[in-house]
Scaffold this motif. Sequence first.
Motif, PDB file in Angstrom:
ATOM      1  N   ASP A  47       0.860  -1.103  -0.111  1.00 17.97           N
ATOM      2  CA  ASP A  47       0.083  -0.065  -0.075  1.00 17.97           C
ATOM      3  C   ASP A  47       0.852   1.102  -0.147  1.00 17.97           C
ATOM      4  OD1 ASP A  47       1.280  -0.528   2.411  1.00 17.97           O
ATOM      5  OD2 ASP A  47      -0.863  -0.220   3.510  1.00 17.97           O
ATOM      6  N   PHE A  48       2.288   1.027  -0.104  1.00 19.61           N
ATOM      7  CA  PHE A  48       3.063   2.329  -0.505  1.00 19.61           C
ATOM      8  C   PHE A  48       4.055   2.241  -1.210  1.00 19.61           C
ATOM      9  CE2 PHE A  48       4.914   0.458   3.295  1.00 19.61           C
ATOM     10  CZ  PHE A  48       6.330   0.887   3.355  1.00 19.61           C
ATOM     11  N   HIS A  49       4.890   2.987  -1.710  1.00 20.43           N
ATOM     12  CA  HIS A  49       6.044   2.666  -2.574  1.00 20.43           C
ATOM     13  C   HIS A  49       7.482   3.463  -1.734  1.00 20.43           C
ATOM     14  CE1 HIS A  49       5.297   6.623  -4.524  1.00 20.43           C
ATOM     15  NE2 HIS A  49       6.521   6.614  -4.748  1.00 20.43           N
ATOM     16  N   LEU A  50       8.732   2.853  -2.134  1.00 19.45           N
ATOM     17  CA  LEU A  50       9.889   3.471  -1.614  1.00 19.45           C
ATOM     18  C   LEU A  50      10.562   3.917  -2.765  1.00 19.45           C
ATOM     19  CD1 LEU A  50      12.011   3.495   0.774  1.00 19.45           C
ATOM     20  CD2 LEU A  50      12.616   1.342   0.089  1.00 19.45           C
ATOM     21  N   ALA A  51      10.931   5.105  -2.641  1.00 12.17           N
ATOM     22  CA  ALA A  51      12.031   5.540  -4.002  1.00 12.17           C
ATOM     23  C   ALA A  51      13.168   5.728  -3.348  1.00 12.17           C
ATOM     24  CB  ALA A  51      11.536   6.926  -4.360  1.00 12.17           C
ATOM     25  N   ILE A  52      14.411   5.100  -4.059  1.00 12.33           N
ATOM     26  CA  ILE A  52      15.623   5.237  -3.648  1.00 12.33           C
ATOM     27  C   ILE A  52      16.411   5.990  -4.654  1.00 12.33           C
ATOM     28  CG2 ILE A  52      17.798   4.090  -3.113  1.00 12.33           C
ATOM     29  CD1 ILE A  52      15.847   1.383  -2.663  1.00 12.33           C
ATOM     30  N   SER A  53      16.809   7.196  -4.368  1.00 17.52           N
ATOM     31  CA  SER A  53      17.673   7.992  -5.439  1.00 17.52           C
ATOM     32  C   SER A  53      18.787   8.585  -4.763  1.00 17.52           C
ATOM     33  CB  SER A  53      16.782   9.271  -5.654  1.00 17.52           C
ATOM     34  OG  SER A  53      16.505  10.156  -4.640  1.00 17.52           O
ATOM     35  N   GLU A  54      19.958   8.942  -5.887  1.00 22.24           N
ATOM     36  CA  GLU A  54      21.186   9.462  -5.362  1.00 22.24           C
ATOM     37  C   GLU A  54      20.789  10.825  -4.606  1.00 22.24           C
ATOM     38  OE1 GLU A  54      23.162   9.707  -9.065  1.00 22.24           O
ATOM     39  OE2 GLU A  54      23.086   7.748  -9.162  1.00 22.24           O
ATOM     40  N   PRO A  55      21.799  10.976  -3.568  1.00 20.51           N
ATOM     41  CA  PRO A  55      21.665  12.457  -2.842  1.00 20.51           C
ATOM     42  C   PRO A  55      21.790  13.629  -4.172  1.00 20.51           C
ATOM     43  CG  PRO A  55      23.081  11.229  -1.721  1.00 20.51           C
ATOM     44  CD  PRO A  55      22.943  10.363  -3.125  1.00 20.51           C
ATOM     45  N   ALA A  56      20.877  14.450  -3.981  1.00 18.29           N
ATOM     46  CA  ALA A  56      20.866  15.713  -4.787  1.00 18.29           C
ATOM     47  C   ALA A  56      20.819  17.052  -4.325  1.00 18.29           C
ATOM     48  CB  ALA A  56      19.871  15.597  -5.952  1.00 18.29           C
TER      49      ALA A  56
END
Length: 84
Positions: A47-56
Amino acid sequence: MITGVDHIVLTETDVMGAAATYERLGFGVTVRSTAQRGATAYVCFDDFHLAISEPAGERRGRASGLPELVFRSNDLDHDVSWMI
């Protein structure tokens, strides 16, 4: 009223390595890449999502972390007034 977590954003210097870890754990992972922001991996839960991104931006070059935790609401005006 806050009704749950909408999504979580994690910053990770090794997005592809983190995505591979979630895949090994059995989660579905979608990776998108753009020239401006680098790679972002999306991990879907029930029921939710996790976004993984590079530090910006101001976080660029810093350690991994949890810069955003976003909630769902059925009365946003009330919830914002309660938080302020």
